[in-house]
Design an enzyme around this catalytic site. Structure first.
Site, PDB file in Angstrom:
ATOM      1  N   TYR A 193     -18.931   8.333  -9.911  1.00 10.11           N
ATOM      2  CA  TYR A 193     -19.483   7.124  -9.292  1.00 10.11           C
ATOM      3  C   TYR A 193     -18.373   6.275  -8.659  1.00 10.11           C
ATOM      4  CZ  TYR A 193     -22.317   2.802  -9.078  1.00 10.11           C
ATOM      5  OH  TYR A 193     -22.988   1.670  -8.668  1.00 10.11           O
ATOM      6  N   LYS A 212     -17.939   5.323  -4.741  1.00 12.32           N
ATOM      7  CA  LYS A 212     -17.999   3.929  -4.294  1.00 12.32           C
ATOM      8  C   LYS A 212     -16.682   3.496  -3.637  1.00 12.32           C
ATOM      9  CE  LYS A 212     -22.255   2.956  -5.442  1.00 12.32           C
ATOM     10  NZ  LYS A 212     -23.240   2.685  -4.383  1.00 12.32           N
ATOM     11  N   ILE A 252     -25.612  -6.087 -12.038  1.00 11.46           N
ATOM     12  CA  ILE A 252     -26.862  -6.700 -11.567  1.00 11.46           C
ATOM     13  C   ILE A 252     -28.038  -6.156 -12.383  1.00 11.46           C
ATOM     14  CG2 ILE A 252     -28.285  -7.125  -9.508  1.00 11.46           C
ATOM     15  CD1 ILE A 252     -25.331  -8.061  -9.207  1.00 11.46           C
TER      16      ILE A 252
HETATM   17  N1  LIG Z   1     -27.294  -2.594 -10.571  1.00  8.65           N
HETATM   18  C1  LIG Z   1     -25.998  -2.791 -10.558  1.00  8.65           C
HETATM   19  O1  LIG Z   1     -25.431  -3.417 -11.463  1.00  8.65           O
HETATM   20  C2  LIG Z   1     -25.159  -2.274  -9.430  1.00  8.65           C
HETATM   21  C3  LIG Z   1     -23.813  -2.614  -9.428  1.00  8.65           C
HETATM   22  C4  LIG Z   1     -22.998  -2.187  -8.400  1.00  8.65           C
HETATM   23  C5  LIG Z   1     -23.542  -1.414  -7.395  1.00  8.65           C
HETATM   24  N2  LIG Z   1     -24.851  -1.088  -7.418  1.00  8.65           N
HETATM   25  C6  LIG Z   1     -25.356  -0.261  -6.318  1.00  8.65           C
HETATM   26  O2  LIG Z   1     -26.451  -0.891  -5.723  1.00  8.65           O
HETATM   27  C7  LIG Z   1     -27.330   0.096  -5.195  1.00  8.65           C
HETATM   28  C8  LIG Z   1     -28.739  -0.153  -5.719  1.00  8.65           C
HETATM   29  O3  LIG Z   1     -28.702  -0.051  -7.134  1.00  8.65           O
HETATM   30  P1  LIG Z   1     -29.895  -0.532  -8.091  1.00  8.65           P
HETATM   31  O4  LIG Z   1     -29.258  -1.126  -9.270  1.00  8.65           O
HETATM   32  O5  LIG Z   1     -30.906  -1.292  -7.336  1.00  8.65           O
HETATM   33  O6  LIG Z   1     -30.428   0.922  -8.529  1.00  8.65           O
HETATM   34  P2  LIG Z   1     -31.901   1.520  -8.695  1.00  8.65           P
HETATM   35  O7  LIG Z   1     -31.716   2.802  -9.438  1.00  8.65           O
HETATM   36  O8  LIG Z   1     -32.827   0.505  -9.251  1.00  8.65           O
HETATM   37  O9  LIG Z   1     -32.316   1.803  -7.179  1.00  8.65           O
HETATM   38  C9  LIG Z   1     -31.720   2.817  -6.424  1.00  8.65           C
HETATM   39  C10 LIG Z   1     -32.785   3.395  -5.510  1.00  8.65           C
HETATM   40  O10 LIG Z   1     -32.201   4.450  -4.740  1.00  8.65           O
HETATM   41  C11 LIG Z   1     -33.145   5.489  -4.646  1.00  8.65           C
HETATM   42  N3  LIG Z   1     -32.521   6.792  -4.368  1.00  8.65           N
HETATM   43  C12 LIG Z   1     -31.814   7.560  -5.209  1.00  8.65           C
HETATM   44  N4  LIG Z   1     -31.459   8.707  -4.609  1.00  8.65           N
HETATM   45  C13 LIG Z   1     -31.942   8.650  -3.338  1.00  8.65           C
HETATM   46  C14 LIG Z   1     -31.898   9.536  -2.227  1.00  8.65           C
HETATM   47  N5  LIG Z   1     -31.293  10.736  -2.310  1.00  8.65           N
HETATM   48  N6  LIG Z   1     -32.506   9.166  -1.085  1.00  8.65           N
HETATM   49  C15 LIG Z   1     -33.147   7.972  -0.997  1.00  8.65           C
HETATM   50  N7  LIG Z   1     -33.224   7.087  -2.012  1.00  8.65           N
HETATM   51  C16 LIG Z   1     -32.624   7.432  -3.175  1.00  8.65           C
HETATM   52  C17 LIG Z   1     -33.806   5.479  -6.018  1.00  8.65           C
HETATM   53  O11 LIG Z   1     -35.047   6.195  -6.020  1.00  8.65           O
HETATM   54  C18 LIG Z   1     -33.963   4.008  -6.281  1.00  8.65           C
HETATM   55  O12 LIG Z   1     -35.188   3.493  -5.816  1.00  8.65           O
HETATM   56  C19 LIG Z   1     -26.751   1.452  -5.599  1.00  8.65           C
HETATM   57  O13 LIG Z   1     -25.983   1.987  -4.542  1.00  8.65           O
HETATM   58  C20 LIG Z   1     -25.852   1.099  -6.750  1.00  8.65           C
HETATM   59  O14 LIG Z   1     -24.810   2.024  -6.925  1.00  8.65           O
HETATM   60  C21 LIG Z   1     -25.676  -1.494  -8.411  1.00  8.65           C
END
Ligand SMILES: NC(=O)c1ccc[n+]([C@@H]2O[C@H](COP(=O)([O-])OP(=O)(O)OC[C@H]3O[C@@H](n4cnc5c(N)ncnc54)[C@H](O)[C@@H]3O)[C@@H](O)[C@H]2O)c1
Length: 247
Positions: A152, A156, A185
């Site tokens: 990951y 990133k 988040i």
């Molecule tokens: N939640 C956190 O704390 C956090 C922190 C840093 C970064 N992020 C990043 O933010 C972004 C969103 O994260 P989130 O927490 O909302 O996660 P989440 O798992 O709730 O949502 C991610 C979405 O991406 C979709 N997805 C996965 N593989 C896919 C593909 N091949 N094609 C299309 N869609 C696909 C999933 O079905 C899901 O709906 C991600 O890139 C994550 O790495 C999240």
């Protein structure tokens, strides 16, 4: 006037979490939004709630053919593409010594190669407007690393290099490219983390709480708006100050 009136956006991974919050915020600011996700029911529901301004599409961003078809449908329905938010992302955590090739490959495929495919396929129609915005979602983990997330963190960190390169390559077409690096988040992704990892994170957040998806969406709206015309190639953390506590 709404800050995104007459703009058309694509948000990947928009069925839930941060992507959904971004899609909702964009519609509230007057944009038309295509929500892309692999979760068919959830993306249909999320788009349905946003009415005529939204189009829900089942798209796996790692499949070039699906991305091409989805881009064509957005152009057919909304006539242009001005904003691309590459938000879809996954985790498959393990320590280096236990990490399987498959877990490395899938995380890199979705988080980095999928982003590259979406950027490539959207860059041409976006370039036609002589105006565009690419907003890529990385993570503070891509900036400082994290035990158990070698795949990951690498993906990133790759997002940062990809975005800075796009900022240089696409500037002549009026397209900016920036990175948002969220901290911790409250979404499904973090709900799945082991409790000990959550506790360790929580102790390091100076603002003393987790972030909300809407707080990432606020920055995405700003970066997509004309108020951010002179910002490109930047990495902006929205993390409650967690990056301050790396030593
Ligand atoms: N939640 C956190 O704390 C956090 C922190 C840093 C970064 N992020 C990043 O933010 C972004 C969103 O994260 P989130 O927490 O909302 O996660 P989440 O798992 O709730 O949502 C991610 C979405 O991406 C979709 N997805 C996965 N593989 C896919 C593909 N091949 N094609 C299309 N869609 C696909 C999933 O079905 C899901 O709906 C991600 O890139 C994550 O790495 C999240």
């Amino acid at each position: 006037m709404s800050s995104l009136a007459e703009k058309v956006a694509i948000v990947t991974g928009a069925a839930r979490g941060i992507g959904r919050a971004i899609a909702e915020a964009f519609v509230a600011e007057g944009a038309k939004v295509a929500l892309w996700d692999v979760l068919a029911d959830e993306v249909a529901e999320a788009a349905g709630e946003l009415g005529d301004s939204a189009l829900g599409q089942v798209v796996d961003i790692t499949e070039t053919g699906q991305v091409k078809d989805a881009v064509a449908l957005v152009l057919e329905k909304f006539g242009a593409i001005h904003i691309l938010v590459n938000n879809a992302g996954i985790t498959r955590d393990n320590l280096l010594m236990r990490m399987k090739d498959d877990d490395w490959d899938r995380v890199l495929d979705v988080n980095l190669k999928g982003m590259f495919i979406c950027c490539r396929e959207v860059s041409r129609p976006m370039g036609k407007n002589r105006w565009g915005r690419i907003i890529n979602i990385s993570s503070v983990v891509g900036l400082i690393g994290n035990p158990g997330q070698v795949n990951y963190a690498a993906s990133k960190a790759g997002v940062v290099g990809l975005t800075k390169t796009l900022a240089k390559e696409l500037s002549s077409r009026g397209i900016t490219a920036n990175v948002i690096a969220p901290g911790f988040i409250e979404t499904q992704m973090t709900a799945e983390l082991p409790p000990e990892m959550k506790d360790a994170y929580f102790k390091r957040i100076p603002l003393g709480r987790l972030g909300r998806p809407e707080e990432i969406a606020d920055l995405a709206v700003f970066l997509a708006s004309s108020k951010a015309d002179y910002i490109t190639g930047e990495v902006i953390a929205v993390d409650g100050g967690i990056l301050l506590n790396t030593i």
